[in-house]
Write a protein that holds these residues in place. Sequence first.
Motif, mmCIF file in Angstrom:
data_model
loop_
_atom_site.group_PDB
_atom_site.id
_atom_site.type_symbol
_atom_site.label_atom_id
_atom_site.label_comp_id
_atom_site.label_asym_id
_atom_site.label_seq_id
_atom_site.Cartn_x
_atom_site.Cartn_y
_atom_site.Cartn_z
ATOM 1 N N SER A 200 0.830 -1.205 0.000
ATOM 2 C CA SER A 200 0.000 0.000 0.000
ATOM 3 C C SER A 200 0.861 1.250 0.000
ATOM 4 C CB SER A 200 -0.930 0.009 1.213
ATOM 5 O OG SER A 200 -0.186 -0.013 2.418
ATOM 6 N N SER A 265 -7.514 -1.982 4.460
ATOM 7 C CA SER A 265 -8.679 -1.244 3.974
ATOM 8 C C SER A 265 -8.446 -0.709 2.570
ATOM 9 C CB SER A 265 -9.010 -0.100 4.936
ATOM 10 O OG SER A 265 -7.926 0.809 5.052
ATOM 11 N N LEU A 266 -7.229 -0.271 2.273
ATOM 12 C CA LEU A 266 -6.935 0.251 0.943
ATOM 13 C C LEU A 266 -7.099 -0.829 -0.117
ATOM 14 C CD1 LEU A 266 -5.830 2.569 -0.875
ATOM 15 C CD2 LEU A 266 -3.553 1.617 -0.464
ATOM 16 N N ALA A 268 -8.809 -3.660 0.038
ATOM 17 C CA ALA A 268 -10.209 -4.064 -0.094
ATOM 18 C C ALA A 268 -10.987 -3.041 -0.912
ATOM 19 C CB ALA A 268 -10.842 -4.229 1.290
ATOM 20 N N ARG A 269 -10.744 -1.779 -0.659
ATOM 21 C CA ARG A 269 -11.455 -0.726 -1.385
ATOM 22 C C ARG A 269 -11.094 -0.730 -2.865
ATOM 23 N NH1 ARG A 269 -10.055 2.877 1.727
ATOM 24 N NH2 ARG A 269 -8.389 3.945 0.595
ATOM 25 N N GLN A 270 -9.806 -0.888 -3.169
ATOM 26 C CA GLN A 270 -9.396 -0.866 -4.568
ATOM 27 C C GLN A 270 -9.883 -2.103 -5.330
ATOM 28 O OE1 GLN A 270 -5.291 -0.033 -5.293
ATOM 29 N NE2 GLN A 270 -5.489 2.097 -4.675
ATOM 30 N N GLY A 272 -12.664 -3.614 -4.573
ATOM 31 C CA GLY A 272 -14.116 -3.614 -4.546
ATOM 32 C C GLY A 272 -14.697 -4.805 -3.825
ATOM 33 N N GLU A 274 -15.345 -6.869 0.205
ATOM 34 C CA GLU A 274 -15.626 -6.551 1.597
ATOM 35 C C GLU A 274 -14.368 -6.677 2.466
ATOM 36 O OE1 GLU A 274 -18.128 -5.273 2.871
ATOM 37 O OE2 GLU A 274 -19.911 -5.770 1.697
ATOM 38 N N LEU A 275 -14.202 -5.726 3.362
ATOM 39 C CA LEU A 275 -13.203 -5.811 4.422
ATOM 40 C C LEU A 275 -13.924 -6.308 5.661
ATOM 41 C CD1 LEU A 275 -10.288 -5.163 5.424
ATOM 42 C CD2 LEU A 275 -11.178 -2.927 6.108
ATOM 43 N N PRO A 523 -16.335 -5.952 -9.016
ATOM 44 C CA PRO A 523 -16.418 -5.711 -7.585
ATOM 45 C C PRO A 523 -17.695 -6.297 -6.997
ATOM 46 C CG PRO A 523 -15.875 -3.691 -8.786
ATOM 47 C CD PRO A 523 -16.284 -4.706 -9.795
ATOM 48 N N GLU A 526 -22.221 -3.661 -2.904
ATOM 49 C CA GLU A 526 -21.985 -3.006 -1.622
ATOM 50 C C GLU A 526 -23.026 -3.469 -0.619
ATOM 51 O OE1 GLU A 526 -19.532 -1.114 -0.773
ATOM 52 O OE2 GLU A 526 -18.570 -1.054 -2.728
#
Length: 559
Positions: A200, A265-266, A268-270, A272, A274-275, A523, A526
């Motif tokens: 990261s 978290s980065l 997981a977000r990139q 798409g 779930e964290l 992804p 949500e």
Amino acid sequence: MERSTTTDTSRRAPRRARDTGPELGGLFDGYLDPRRPHAGAYDEMFGPDASVRQAYRRLHEQLAASQPGDLAARSEALDRALVDQGITFSLSGQERPFPLDLVPRVITAAEWSRLEKGIVQRVRALEMFLADIYGDQQIIRDGVLPRRLITSCEHFHRSAAFVLPPNGVRVHVSGIDVVRDEEGTFRVLEDNLRNPSGVSYVMENRRTMARVFPDLFAKHRVRAVGDYAVHLLRALRAAAAANVADPNVVVLTPGVHNSAYFEHSLLARQMGVELVEGRDLFCRDNVIYLRTTEGERQVDVIYRRIDDDYLDPVQFRPDSVLGVAGVLNAARAGNVVIANAVGNGVGDDKLVYTYLPEILKYYLGEAPLLPNVDTYRCWLPDEQEQVLDRISELVVKPVEGSGGYGIVFGPNSSAKDLMALRKRVRANPRGWIAQPVVQLSTVPTKVGQRLKPRHVDLRPFAVNDGKSVFVLPGGLTRVAIPEGSLIVNSSQGGGSKDTWVLAPRSSTADAELSGQGLAGSSPMDEVAPERGPELTAAQQQQQQQQQQGGEETDARTQR
């Protein structure tokens, strides 16, 4: 054993004293002072005659034209950008901006090609080794490795035997720590096959540098690093069982109190996806489910950032609140894939590392493209005696150590400390290795109002999807900030640099700043997981204490 990397600085210093001097001037004034610590180290910007190496010429021109005030302003801009993004790290109990130096490290296309091939070779061999060790153990049956080398390894887990990943991949992500010796040769210092951290910061370092200093990129064709999450997601989806059409992938984190939560978290977000924490998952009939506000969802792949000991309280630590009870049985049943696989730590054991030449020859029939650092194995009586005789000249490392802790530099130790170390080595020879002092290569680093040589290492990251091994161009360059220090870990006061891999002239690859995203990926929807009860103070402490293999970058986020 390979040739020694110990440096005779008294032999090299006079040549540098003759070739260096005030003609460097400006920000580089005194840079090649022959009285500096480890003057015999390979400098990546300057040759022995003070000439600028080809890869750094344009960068040197830009830096040499700058004034100390410009350097300070740029450095302050970097710190502000990092603070604005919430990227800090904890040192001595204080939160500080993650130490990113403004001078990038530059690697030529030809150098990177050699590094990349060596890393891919190493990952392929280690995959075959782990499959064998947790399978038929043919390498032991053939007498190539002694059985007690494996059974005495702290991270060898019999409970992982014959857990077969659907696509055969156990090392989905690896971080191979590389150093450059006094001759400029890249050597592998250690392998990280459990949960290597730091990627990261590779991406964030690049984003911050591009935001603050876009002019530095104008004269260089630097290969991009922003598409790492694309390759990681592809590898994780490819790891799922063949009969799963649309794999449900999650990133399993110990929680917000873990020092690497920012990275979890980065990614997981990139990607798409779930964290999640262990309390968001449960096992029923050897199937893993995610609790969500819309009901249960089956999980097919878990990219876990939790150490083996905390992953499954049924198999390992019964007091763990971070993992998922029954997850290893679910993996054995083929209903979920754990990435990286349980038990990978046997492959990055520092003693097993010394046998990599034999492992490469056995599985691939090849010699190492990237040599190891010369290493003495204290569990072998003759090598132990050499270590005890030369202990004041060597670096002695605990086999199970990480983060720079427990390392003893013989040349810097007192007679009393060395005597105590000899007793520890004799009492537990399996627990120690020793290496000559390798004068890690140096790169210009901002120190005060000038640029000074500081020692660096490199952690490239490789992603294996079962068909090919992708190596992220560059990696995490860690830099030892204190003068003369060879400890690059951020927990020991180290920092980092943006690592530039120059594209070959014939390359048609996208240039940096092109903003390559996750096009083509799928992804997850949500759907917020249904959180369990809040953790107690003791449980929060367990999040902080849980250490992952290779987890040494103590950065945090305030986002």
